[in-house]
Design an enzyme around this catalytic site. Structure first.
Site, mmCIF file in Angstrom:
data_model
loop_
_atom_site.group_PDB
_atom_site.id
_atom_site.type_symbol
_atom_site.label_atom_id
_atom_site.label_comp_id
_atom_site.label_asym_id
_atom_site.label_seq_id
_atom_site.Cartn_x
_atom_site.Cartn_y
_atom_site.Cartn_z
ATOM 1 N N ASN A 12 1.015 -9.758 -3.496
ATOM 2 C CA ASN A 12 -0.233 -8.995 -3.629
ATOM 3 C C ASN A 12 -0.832 -9.340 -4.982
ATOM 4 O O ASN A 12 -0.327 -8.912 -6.016
ATOM 5 C CB ASN A 12 0.085 -7.489 -3.534
ATOM 6 C CG ASN A 12 -1.126 -6.638 -3.864
ATOM 7 O OD1 ASN A 12 -2.256 -7.131 -3.895
ATOM 8 N ND2 ASN A 12 -0.887 -5.360 -4.110
ATOM 9 N N LYS A 14 -3.636 -8.416 -6.223
ATOM 10 C CA LYS A 14 -4.470 -7.355 -6.812
ATOM 11 C C LYS A 14 -5.780 -7.983 -7.296
ATOM 12 O O LYS A 14 -6.332 -8.833 -6.606
ATOM 13 C CB LYS A 14 -3.690 -6.619 -7.908
ATOM 14 C CG LYS A 14 -2.303 -6.191 -7.401
ATOM 15 C CD LYS A 14 -1.570 -5.290 -8.341
ATOM 16 C CE LYS A 14 -0.208 -4.939 -7.741
ATOM 17 N NZ LYS A 14 0.521 -3.937 -8.506
ATOM 18 N N HIS A 99 -1.975 1.232 -0.551
ATOM 19 C CA HIS A 99 -1.274 0.797 -1.768
ATOM 20 C C HIS A 99 -1.378 1.891 -2.828
ATOM 21 O O HIS A 99 -2.373 2.605 -2.897
ATOM 22 C CB HIS A 99 -1.897 -0.509 -2.287
ATOM 23 C CG HIS A 99 -1.089 -1.092 -3.404
ATOM 24 N ND1 HIS A 99 -1.243 -0.680 -4.701
ATOM 25 C CD2 HIS A 99 -0.092 -2.015 -3.401
ATOM 26 C CE1 HIS A 99 -0.368 -1.343 -5.460
ATOM 27 N NE2 HIS A 99 0.341 -2.157 -4.690
ATOM 28 N N GLU A 101 -2.142 1.864 -5.809
ATOM 29 C CA GLU A 101 -3.359 1.830 -6.645
ATOM 30 C C GLU A 101 -4.557 2.373 -5.873
ATOM 31 O O GLU A 101 -5.455 2.979 -6.458
ATOM 32 C CB GLU A 101 -3.587 0.404 -7.161
ATOM 33 C CG GLU A 101 -2.585 0.077 -8.258
ATOM 34 C CD GLU A 101 -2.033 -1.333 -8.239
ATOM 35 O OE1 GLU A 101 -2.702 -2.234 -7.708
ATOM 36 O OE2 GLU A 101 -0.907 -1.529 -8.751
ATOM 37 N N GLU A 171 7.125 1.246 -2.247
ATOM 38 C CA GLU A 171 6.808 0.835 -3.617
ATOM 39 C C GLU A 171 6.793 2.078 -4.505
ATOM 40 O O GLU A 171 5.771 2.777 -4.578
ATOM 41 C CB GLU A 171 5.439 0.161 -3.675
ATOM 42 C CG GLU A 171 5.341 -1.091 -2.831
ATOM 43 C CD GLU A 171 4.227 -2.004 -3.322
ATOM 44 O OE1 GLU A 171 4.540 -3.155 -3.652
ATOM 45 O OE2 GLU A 171 3.078 -1.572 -3.407
ATOM 46 N N GLY A 177 4.526 -2.669 -11.850
ATOM 47 C CA GLY A 177 3.944 -3.211 -13.072
ATOM 48 C C GLY A 177 4.602 -2.731 -14.344
ATOM 49 O O GLY A 177 4.071 -2.933 -15.435
ATOM 50 N N SER A 217 8.033 -4.356 -9.546
ATOM 51 C CA SER A 217 8.697 -5.191 -10.553
ATOM 52 C C SER A 217 9.760 -6.123 -9.956
ATOM 53 O O SER A 217 10.815 -6.335 -10.562
ATOM 54 C CB SER A 217 9.288 -4.327 -11.680
ATOM 55 O OG SER A 217 8.245 -3.677 -12.390
HETATM 56 P P1 13P Z 1 4.529 -5.516 -9.505
HETATM 57 O O1 13P Z 1 5.406 -6.522 -8.797
HETATM 58 O O2 13P Z 1 3.591 -6.156 -10.509
HETATM 59 O O3 13P Z 1 5.330 -4.391 -10.059
HETATM 60 O O4 13P Z 1 3.559 -4.878 -8.387
HETATM 61 C C1 13P Z 1 4.114 -4.410 -7.206
HETATM 62 C C2 13P Z 1 3.030 -4.097 -6.257
HETATM 63 O O5 13P Z 1 2.273 -3.157 -6.450
HETATM 64 C C3 13P Z 1 2.855 -4.971 -5.092
HETATM 65 O O6 13P Z 1 1.977 -4.433 -4.162
#
Ligand code: 13P
Length: 255
Positions: A12, A14, A99, A101, A171, A177, A217
């Site tokens: 992903n 983003k 997601h 976010e 997640e 992140g 992560s």
């Molecule tokens: P990270 O791998 O940067 O922690 O992000 C995970 C994520 O939100 C994938 O959708």
């Protein structure tokens, strides 16, 4: 015994990698990843980079594409949004829905998430439903309850014959992140809880066919251990999917 689920390695991106970076990424990444049919590799580029990704992936049907979000309506005055039909027309096979976010930065509710899953299934694409608790919720002992609350409205609008189209991604918000990963044991225990919910709603056989991915992560050095846990069928990778070498290494860790 049901057929083993193929590992899913999903990136992903983003709001990263515009069209030029996308072309550069795939020129490098595809040289590092030999085609293989024992795993499923998927990217979710930004919508504006989708055409560049599709162009770069010509001749590589082993690598599939999805979009990061859709609106549940088919068309109309929804500035900035994408419909499922548009995503499909552009070549998307999967859609990220809910997601963290979208939920926590943009205020998407679980009911909106359910409407999106309905629209994605009606449009013939695969929803990748993202669920996960915050750190406060985990510390309060509510992690499984929160994930169950996020699953419930979605499971109530899926027909039994559609379960085979679903992918779930666990997640934990506190792991996204941050460089902090769920322990392999915590991931395994939440994946088990998710699958039990699916089994309660649709029966064991249907639940066993749903890939449940871990995200938060994931890096080249922890991917193999996470994916070796029972019930962890693959990974949804953010930051580490932006680097061709790093994501190729994560793909190599499956199996
Ligand atoms: P990270 O791998 O940067 O922690 O992000 C995970 C994520 O939100 C994938 O959708």
């Amino acid at each position: 015994m049901s057929a083993p689920r193929r590992p899913v390695l999903a990136g992903n991106w983003k709001m990263n990698h515009g069209p030029s970076d996308t072309a550069r990424f795939f020129a490098d990444f595809l040289n590092r990843l030999a085609p293989a049919d024992d795993r499923s590799v998927v990217f979710f580029p930004p919508a504006i980079s989708f055409a560049a990704a599709r162009e770069a992936l010509q001749g590589r049907p082993d690598v599939r594409l999805g979009v990061q979000n859709v609106h549940w309506e088919a068309s109309g005055a929804f500035t900035g949004e994408l419909s499922v039909a548009m995503a499909k027309d552009a070549g998307a096979e999967l859609v990220l829905v809910g997601h963290s976010e979208r939920r926590h930065v943009f205020g998407e509710t679980s009911d909106e998430t359910a409407k999106k899953v309905r629209a994605v299934l009606d449009g013939g694409l695969v929803p990748v439903l993202c669920v996960g608790e915050t750190l406060d919720e985990r510390n309060a002992g509510r992690a499984e309850a929160v994930v169950a609350e996020q699953l419930a409205p979605v499971l109530s609008i899926i027909r039994p014959d559609e379960v085979a189209e679903l992918v779930v991604a666990y997640e934990p918000v506190w792991a996204i992140g941050t460089g902090v990963t769920a322990t392999p044991g915590d991931a395994a225990s939440m994946h088990h809880a998710v699958r039990e919910r699916l089994a309660q709603a649709f029966g064991r056989e249907a639940a066993d066919a749903v890939p449940v991915l871990y995200g938060g992560s994931v890096k080249p050095d922890n991917a193999a251990e996470l994916m070796s846990q029972p019930g962890v069928d693959g990974v949804l990778v953010g930051g580490a999917s932006l680097d061709p070498g790093g994501f190729a290494a994560i793909c190599g860790a499956a199996g």
